[in-house]
Every structure is written in C-alpha cells, then in structure tokens.
Scaffold this motif. Structure first.
Motif, PDB file in Angstrom:
ATOM      1  N   PRO A  21       0.832  -1.211   0.000  1.00 43.58           N
ATOM      2  CA  PRO A  21       0.000   0.000   0.000  1.00 43.58           C
ATOM      3  C   PRO A  21       0.864   1.258   0.000  1.00 43.58           C
ATOM      4  O   PRO A  21       1.962   1.285   0.555  1.00 43.58           O
ATOM      5  N   VAL A  22       0.343   2.299  -0.626  1.00 46.81           N
ATOM      6  CA  VAL A  22       1.066   3.563  -0.740  1.00 46.81           C
ATOM      7  C   VAL A  22       0.738   4.447   0.458  1.00 46.81           C
ATOM      8  O   VAL A  22      -0.430   4.744   0.714  1.00 46.81           O
ATOM      9  N   ALA A  23       1.758   4.853   1.195  1.00 43.25           N
ATOM     10  CA  ALA A  23       1.566   5.777   2.318  1.00 43.25           C
ATOM     11  C   ALA A  23       1.425   7.190   1.767  1.00 43.25           C
ATOM     12  O   ALA A  23       2.237   7.631   0.940  1.00 43.25           O
ATOM     13  N   ILE A  24       0.387   7.894   2.205  1.00 43.82           N
ATOM     14  CA  ILE A  24       0.157   9.275   1.765  1.00 43.82           C
ATOM     15  C   ILE A  24       0.436  10.204   2.944  1.00 43.82           C
ATOM     16  O   ILE A  24      -0.120  10.030   4.038  1.00 43.82           O
ATOM     17  N   ILE A  25       1.304  11.182   2.728  1.00 43.54           N
ATOM     18  CA  ILE A  25       1.740  12.067   3.811  1.00 43.54           C
ATOM     19  C   ILE A  25       1.568  13.530   3.416  1.00 43.54           C
ATOM     20  O   ILE A  25       1.421  13.860   2.232  1.00 43.54           O
ATOM     21  N   ASP A  26       1.586  14.399   4.423  1.00 42.47           N
ATOM     22  CA  ASP A  26       1.590  15.844   4.199  1.00 42.47           C
ATOM     23  C   ASP A  26       3.032  16.344   4.205  1.00 42.47           C
ATOM     24  O   ASP A  26       3.895  15.769   4.890  1.00 42.47           O
ATOM     25  N   PRO A  27       3.318  17.414   3.475  1.00 42.78           N
ATOM     26  CA  PRO A  27       4.653  17.994   3.567  1.00 42.78           C
ATOM     27  C   PRO A  27       4.921  18.468   5.002  1.00 42.78           C
ATOM     28  O   PRO A  27       3.994  18.913   5.695  1.00 42.78           O
ATOM     29  N   PRO A  28       6.162  18.378   5.483  1.00 43.12           N
ATOM     30  CA  PRO A  28       6.457  18.834   6.847  1.00 43.12           C
ATOM     31  C   PRO A  28       6.287  20.343   6.988  1.00 43.12           C
ATOM     32  O   PRO A  28       6.481  21.091   6.025  1.00 43.12           O
ATOM     33  N   ASP A  29       5.916  20.774   8.188  1.00 39.14           N
ATOM     34  CA  ASP A  29       5.707  22.203   8.425  1.00 39.14           C
ATOM     35  C   ASP A  29       6.953  23.014   8.094  1.00 39.14           C
ATOM     36  O   ASP A  29       6.866  24.145   7.595  1.00 39.14           O
ATOM     37  N   GLY A  30       8.107  22.447   8.373  1.00 38.64           N
ATOM     38  CA  GLY A  30       9.350  23.175   8.133  1.00 38.64           C
ATOM     39  C   GLY A  30       9.681  23.344   6.660  1.00 38.64           C
ATOM     40  O   GLY A  30      10.624  24.069   6.317  1.00 38.64           O
ATOM     41  N   ALA A  31       8.911  22.679   5.770  1.00 43.13           N
ATOM     42  CA  ALA A  31       9.183  22.776   4.343  1.00 43.13           C
ATOM     43  C   ALA A  31       8.427  23.922   3.679  1.00 43.13           C
ATOM     44  O   ALA A  31       8.610  24.175   2.480  1.00 43.13           O
ATOM     45  N   VAL A  32       7.584  24.639   4.433  1.00 45.90           N
ATOM     46  CA  VAL A  32       6.812  25.731   3.831  1.00 45.90           C
ATOM     47  C   VAL A  32       7.758  26.821   3.336  1.00 45.90           C
ATOM     48  O   VAL A  32       8.537  27.376   4.106  1.00 45.90           O
ATOM     49  N   LEU A  33       7.682  27.110   2.056  1.00 44.79           N
ATOM     50  CA  LEU A  33       8.484  28.173   1.471  1.00 44.79           C
ATOM     51  C   LEU A  33       7.759  29.501   1.568  1.00 44.79           C
ATOM     52  O   LEU A  33       8.358  30.533   1.896  1.00 44.79           O
ATOM     53  N   MET A  34       6.459  29.477   1.310  1.00 44.27           N
ATOM     54  CA  MET A  34       5.664  30.702   1.436  1.00 44.27           C
ATOM     55  C   MET A  34       4.177  30.375   1.402  1.00 44.27           C
ATOM     56  O   MET A  34       3.753  29.375   0.819  1.00 44.27           O
TER      57      MET A  34
END
Length: 358
Positions: A4-17
């Motif tokens: 099965p494919v794990a679906i994740i959110d981008p990490p908070d620290g990766a927000v560019l803008m």
C-alpha cells in the motif's frame, strides 16, 4: 499483492511561502436548455451556484530529495506520496508510480536534477486548457516571487508538437528562459530540491484570481486583429464537437464571425485573434481557453453536451470579467459508458438564434 502507498503531508518546516488568494464574487451562468441537464451533472457543477468564494491560501513547499513520477506525483525518499501532489490521479496510476519509485529507491537508475525546480506538471498535463490555466500560472506564481539564477521548472514530456510549441512559447512570454526548463515523462526522476504548489486551482470546484497575473503578462504586448465576433472551432476529429461542425462554422461566418482554427496557429496568433473580441462562441473544449486573452466584458457563448459535467470555462470567464452563457445540447447516441463524450445536436435555426442573441 502490491505494497500500500503511504500518503503524507509535507512537513511544516518545508513551507516556502503562503500566498493570500483574495475572495471573489461569481456570477451564476446563464444556462439555456437547462432542463436537458441530468441530475447527476447538475450536482457535479454545484460550484456554479456559489455566489461568493472566500479568501484562501496558496502554499508552496520546498521539498528535499524527492521522486516525481507520472503527471506530477511526488514521493519522498522513503516512497511515501505527498498528498497535495495528487490531482485526479487514478488509483492504478498511483500504484504504478509507487512501484516505479520503490525500484528507484532499491537502486534502479533514474535521471536526476539538483534543482531547485518548480513543479509544473499535474493531472491533465497534455491538455491545452489545463496547461494554460493551472500549470503555467503555478510556475509564474513562484518565479514572480522567488529570485535565483538556478531556479528552474519541471514540466511534462508532451508528444503533441503543437501543444509543445504552446508550452514553450507561453513559458517564454511568462519570462521563463529555455535553459530553465527540465522535462520528464511518466517514469520517475529524482529531484534534490523541488517546489510544490497547492491551492491555486481545484479542477471543477475552484480557480484563484491569482491566475490572472500570468495571463495578463502573456497578452500584455499582443495586438488584436480587430475581429469583434469570433467563432472558435473545436478541431477536426475532436469529440464533443457539433455533429455538423463544418455547416455551423460556415453559418457562423455568414453571420459575421471570424472562425479561429487553433490547429496550425501559434499562441501569439491565438491571443491576437480574440484580443478585440466582444463575442466569442464555440463548443466546450480546450480551444475555448483562449477566452482568457479577451478583454473584460466580452460575451462568451459556450455550447455543451447535456451530460458534460464541467465548470472550467465558467471559472475562466468569472476570473477575467466575461459574461458567460451556456447552451446545453442534446447529443448523439453511442455505446454505454461514454455519456458526455458525444457530439452536439443543434439545428441551424436554433444555432442562428443563439448567435443573434449574443
């Protein structure tokens, strides 16, 4: 059985803008022959009955060491799939891409880019309308706000030479140099630094006013051809066209419309053809995306099959200040399973009345 494919959110620290997208009022479309529309299609175009779209936030993340496969699916270096990169991808497509990425993680050789690259591909990458209204504005949104000599873009490999020309010329007009462009197909590529944008559009349910900045730039120096009444032809062999396309095109010409056949024309020619238009008419299809280059207050008259569940051109018309009218038409009979993918049936008399009313 596949993993099965794990679906994740981008990490908070990766927000560019975070980019504020203003709210807007939408004008409900003027639908002719609305009684032909099936209940399921009426429900699918519910966005057209939203009078106000609240302000939203468009987010750009800077992701490290990722794989990009198919039409913009983004996986981390462990093989988990970033949820915001899923845009109408079918489960089978996701499963195939995940399998290819797992092979790359296990040591299979794949192309690589250092980046940073802005992701400019998503589901529908090979469609003229989706490119101009969804993908190109994503690239422009980031590149107009982030400076850097090494900043590039990643777009989908297109086999249609005319769409490829449109993509190249539109990127040039948007200020993206040829040397900034990287291309990938459905097989994975590894990108060390990738900028992923989410929230600018949601196909069928939302289009941000921020898309206008891109198209204002594309059309800024374009001169119109002086034609005030334009009929946009669907294209030879295309589905969802008028069943008697040639006869109706000839009728439109007799009524004073300039017929625009996008096949064989450059993007600049397509922009110029509609720049002075007060009335633009055509069957619902990708070529009608050219209405984005018409000046505000143009009347847009779209003919659509009764079973066509689409809000795309209504959103475009709202964002660019056009008056939008839609004529729902009966469709030719075909085998089951292709309910909306059929040609439009309309008489000369009815077609002529709609042109006159426009």
């Amino acid at each position: 059985m596949s993993e099965p494919v794990a679906i994740i959110d981008p990490p908070d620290g990766a927000v560019l803008m975070h980019i504020a997208s203003p709210g807007f009022r939408a004008v409900e479309p003027d639908i002719i022959n609305s009684e032909l529309t099936p209940a399921s299609v009426y429900a699918a175009v519910a966005a057209q009955r939203e009078p106000v779209f609240a302000p939203r936030t468009v987010t750009a993340w800077l992701l490290q060491d990722v794989f990009v496969a198919c039409e913009g699916l983004v996986f981390d270096h462990h093989g988990a799939l970033y949820g915001p990169s899923i845009t109408q991808h079918a489960p089978a497509e996701i499963e195939w891409a995940a399998g290819q990425v797992r092979e790359a993680i296990a040591g299979a050789t794949v192309p690589g880019h250092d980046g940073p690259l802005v992701l400019g591909k998503k589901r529908g990458a090979a469609n003229y309308g989706h490119w101009l209204m969804e993908m190109l504005p994503m690239l422009h949104l980031v590149l107009s706000r982030v400076q850097g000599d090494r900043l590039g873009v990643l777009v989908h490999d297109i086999h249609d030479p005319q769409l490829g020309e449109v993509m190249q010329s539109s990127m040039r007009l948007a200020g993206i140099a040829d040397e900034q462009v990287r291309v990938s197909n459905r097989f994975p590529v590894r990108v060390r630094r990738l900028i992923l944008v989410d929230g600018l559009t949601r196909h069928g349910t939302y289009m941000s006013p921020l898309v206008r900045a891109c198209h204002d730039r594309l059309a800024h120096d374009s001169r119109g051809t002086g034609h005030e009444r334009v009929f946009i032809a669907r294209g030879i062999g295309m589905r969802r066209d008028f069943a008697r396309a040639a006869e109706l095109e000839a009728l439109a010409e007799r009524k004073g419309f300039q017929v625009l056949r996008t096949a064989g024309t450059t993007l600049q020619q397509q922009i110029g053809a509609v720049r002075d238009a007060r009335v633009i008419v055509g069957a619902m299809g990708a070529a009608m995306t050219s209405i984005a280059f018409a000046r505000p207050a143009a009347q847009v008259l779209v003919f659509a099959g009764a079973a066509m569940p689409d809000t795309f051109f209504w959103f475009v018309a709202n964002q660019f200040g056009h008056r939008y009218r839609e004529v729902r038409c009966r469709q030719t009979e075909v085998e089951a399973g292709a309910s909306y993918d059929r040609d439009l049936l309309i008489t000369d008399a009815e077609f002529g009345r709609h042109l006159a009313a426009a």
